[in-house]
Design a protein around this motif. Sequence first.
Motif, mmCIF file in Angstrom:
data_model
loop_
_atom_site.group_PDB
_atom_site.id
_atom_site.type_symbol
_atom_site.label_atom_id
_atom_site.label_comp_id
_atom_site.label_asym_id
_atom_site.label_seq_id
_atom_site.Cartn_x
_atom_site.Cartn_y
_atom_site.Cartn_z
ATOM 1 N N GLY A 199 0.792 -1.221 0.000
ATOM 2 C CA GLY A 199 0.000 0.000 0.000
ATOM 3 C C GLY A 199 0.822 1.267 0.000
ATOM 4 N N LEU A 200 0.339 2.255 0.745
ATOM 5 C CA LEU A 200 0.983 3.566 0.785
ATOM 6 C C LEU A 200 1.213 3.993 2.224
ATOM 7 N N SER A 201 2.270 4.753 2.409
ATOM 8 C CA SER A 201 2.533 5.385 3.696
ATOM 9 C C SER A 201 1.937 6.780 3.628
ATOM 10 N N VAL A 202 1.176 7.132 4.657
ATOM 11 C CA VAL A 202 0.451 8.402 4.663
ATOM 12 C C VAL A 202 0.802 9.163 5.938
ATOM 13 N N ASP A 203 0.999 10.473 5.805
ATOM 14 C CA ASP A 203 1.289 11.305 6.974
ATOM 15 C C ASP A 203 0.024 12.070 7.344
ATOM 16 N N ILE A 204 -0.546 11.746 8.508
ATOM 17 C CA ILE A 204 -1.730 12.459 9.004
ATOM 18 C C ILE A 204 -1.407 13.108 10.354
ATOM 19 N N GLY A 205 -0.147 13.507 10.490
ATOM 20 C CA GLY A 205 0.349 13.985 11.769
ATOM 21 C C GLY A 205 1.164 12.896 12.431
ATOM 22 N N VAL A 206 0.785 11.663 12.175
ATOM 23 C CA VAL A 206 1.553 10.466 12.518
ATOM 24 C C VAL A 206 1.591 9.602 11.270
ATOM 25 N N ALA A 232 -3.332 -1.054 -0.362
ATOM 26 C CA ALA A 232 -3.493 -0.815 -1.803
ATOM 27 C C ALA A 232 -4.942 -0.979 -2.233
ATOM 28 N N SER A 233 -5.653 -1.921 -1.617
ATOM 29 C CA SER A 233 -7.044 -2.168 -1.999
ATOM 30 C C SER A 233 -7.961 -1.014 -1.619
ATOM 31 N N ARG A 234 -7.539 -0.141 -0.744
ATOM 32 C CA ARG A 234 -8.383 0.968 -0.286
ATOM 33 C C ARG A 234 -7.930 2.318 -0.855
ATOM 34 N N THR A 235 -7.013 2.321 -1.830
ATOM 35 C CA THR A 235 -6.556 3.581 -2.422
ATOM 36 C C THR A 235 -7.514 4.106 -3.479
ATOM 37 N N GLY A 236 -8.318 3.218 -4.053
ATOM 38 C CA GLY A 236 -9.218 3.630 -5.121
ATOM 39 C C GLY A 236 -8.537 3.630 -6.477
ATOM 40 N N THR A 237 -7.327 3.082 -6.559
ATOM 41 C CA THR A 237 -6.612 2.994 -7.837
ATOM 42 C C THR A 237 -6.658 1.569 -8.342
ATOM 43 N N LYS A 238 -6.395 1.409 -9.637
ATOM 44 C CA LYS A 238 -6.486 0.084 -10.239
ATOM 45 C C LYS A 238 -5.143 -0.646 -10.275
ATOM 46 N N ASP A 239 -4.043 0.081 -10.355
ATOM 47 C CA ASP A 239 -2.742 -0.592 -10.407
ATOM 48 C C ASP A 239 -1.658 0.238 -9.724
ATOM 49 N N ALA A 240 -0.451 -0.331 -9.667
ATOM 50 C CA ALA A 240 0.655 0.285 -8.932
ATOM 51 C C ALA A 240 1.075 1.629 -9.530
ATOM 52 N N SER A 241 1.015 1.760 -10.850
ATOM 53 C CA SER A 241 1.441 3.023 -11.467
ATOM 54 C C SER A 241 0.504 4.172 -11.063
ATOM 55 N N GLU A 242 -0.787 3.882 -10.942
ATOM 56 C CA GLU A 242 -1.728 4.906 -10.478
ATOM 57 C C GLU A 242 -1.470 5.240 -9.014
ATOM 58 N N MET A 243 -1.102 4.226 -8.230
ATOM 59 C CA MET A 243 -0.810 4.440 -6.822
ATOM 60 C C MET A 243 0.401 5.355 -6.653
ATOM 61 N N GLU A 244 1.417 5.162 -7.493
ATOM 62 C CA GLU A 244 2.622 5.987 -7.417
ATOM 63 C C GLU A 244 2.321 7.452 -7.716
ATOM 64 N N LYS A 245 1.320 7.721 -8.527
ATOM 65 C CA LYS A 245 0.941 9.102 -8.845
ATOM 66 C C LYS A 245 0.363 9.823 -7.638
ATOM 67 N N LEU A 246 -0.101 9.078 -6.641
ATOM 68 C CA LEU A 246 -0.678 9.684 -5.437
ATOM 69 C C LEU A 246 0.386 10.201 -4.468
ATOM 70 N N VAL A 247 1.631 9.717 -4.609
ATOM 71 C CA VAL A 247 2.706 10.113 -3.697
ATOM 72 C C VAL A 247 2.911 11.630 -3.803
ATOM 73 N N GLU A 248 3.090 12.256 -2.656
ATOM 74 C CA GLU A 248 3.287 13.705 -2.516
ATOM 75 C C GLU A 248 2.023 14.519 -2.811
ATOM 76 N N GLN A 249 0.882 13.852 -2.908
ATOM 77 C CA GLN A 249 -0.375 14.569 -3.089
ATOM 78 C C GLN A 249 -1.140 14.584 -1.776
ATOM 79 N N GLU A 250 -1.929 15.625 -1.605
ATOM 80 C CA GLU A 250 -2.798 15.711 -0.432
ATOM 81 C C GLU A 250 -4.150 15.118 -0.814
ATOM 82 N N ILE A 251 -4.630 14.209 0.013
ATOM 83 C CA ILE A 251 -5.902 13.541 -0.277
ATOM 84 C C ILE A 251 -6.774 13.539 0.966
ATOM 85 N N ARG A 252 -8.044 13.235 0.762
ATOM 86 C CA ARG A 252 -8.953 13.036 1.895
ATOM 87 C C ARG A 252 -9.066 11.539 2.137
#
Length: 145
Positions: A8-15, A21-41
């Motif tokens: 999956g992904l490491s997320v900073d929410i203060g901690v 990976a199954s809960r990112t809402g993406t279909k594959d690893a390349s889409e997941m990598e695009k989320l890095v350094e983005q702010e999400i809800r």
Amino acid sequence: MTGVVKGGLSVDIGVRAFMPASRTGTKDASEMEKLVEQEIRCRITKIDVDDEDVVVDRRAIAEDEERAGKERRFSELKEGDTCRAWFAASPTTGRLSRSAERRAASRREISWHRVNKPADVLSVGQQIEAKIIKIDPISIALPSA
């Protein structure tokens, strides 16, 4: 999102938190990598203070937003309204699509004449004017006007 980790992904929410990976809402690893350094809800789904384990979920937010949008679209529709729909292949019923929603229309409702298969009267992707004859939380019947 701080980076891609195993599963999956490491997320900073203060901690530091983990998003499977199954809960990112993406279909594959390349889409997941695009989320890095983005702010999400996302929604916190698990907190374990002793193990310093926090799990978050982005897909739940997207599903809630999709459900709210669908409910809003349903509330805008009224029985008797005419709308534009298009035919999607279905062997037994006529599947009519209106925006991202697919609803079934009975073969009897597709034509004034007897229809064995909806494909005999409609071609896939064909746009038609349809009249909404019934609305309930599960389906919308859209026969040809």
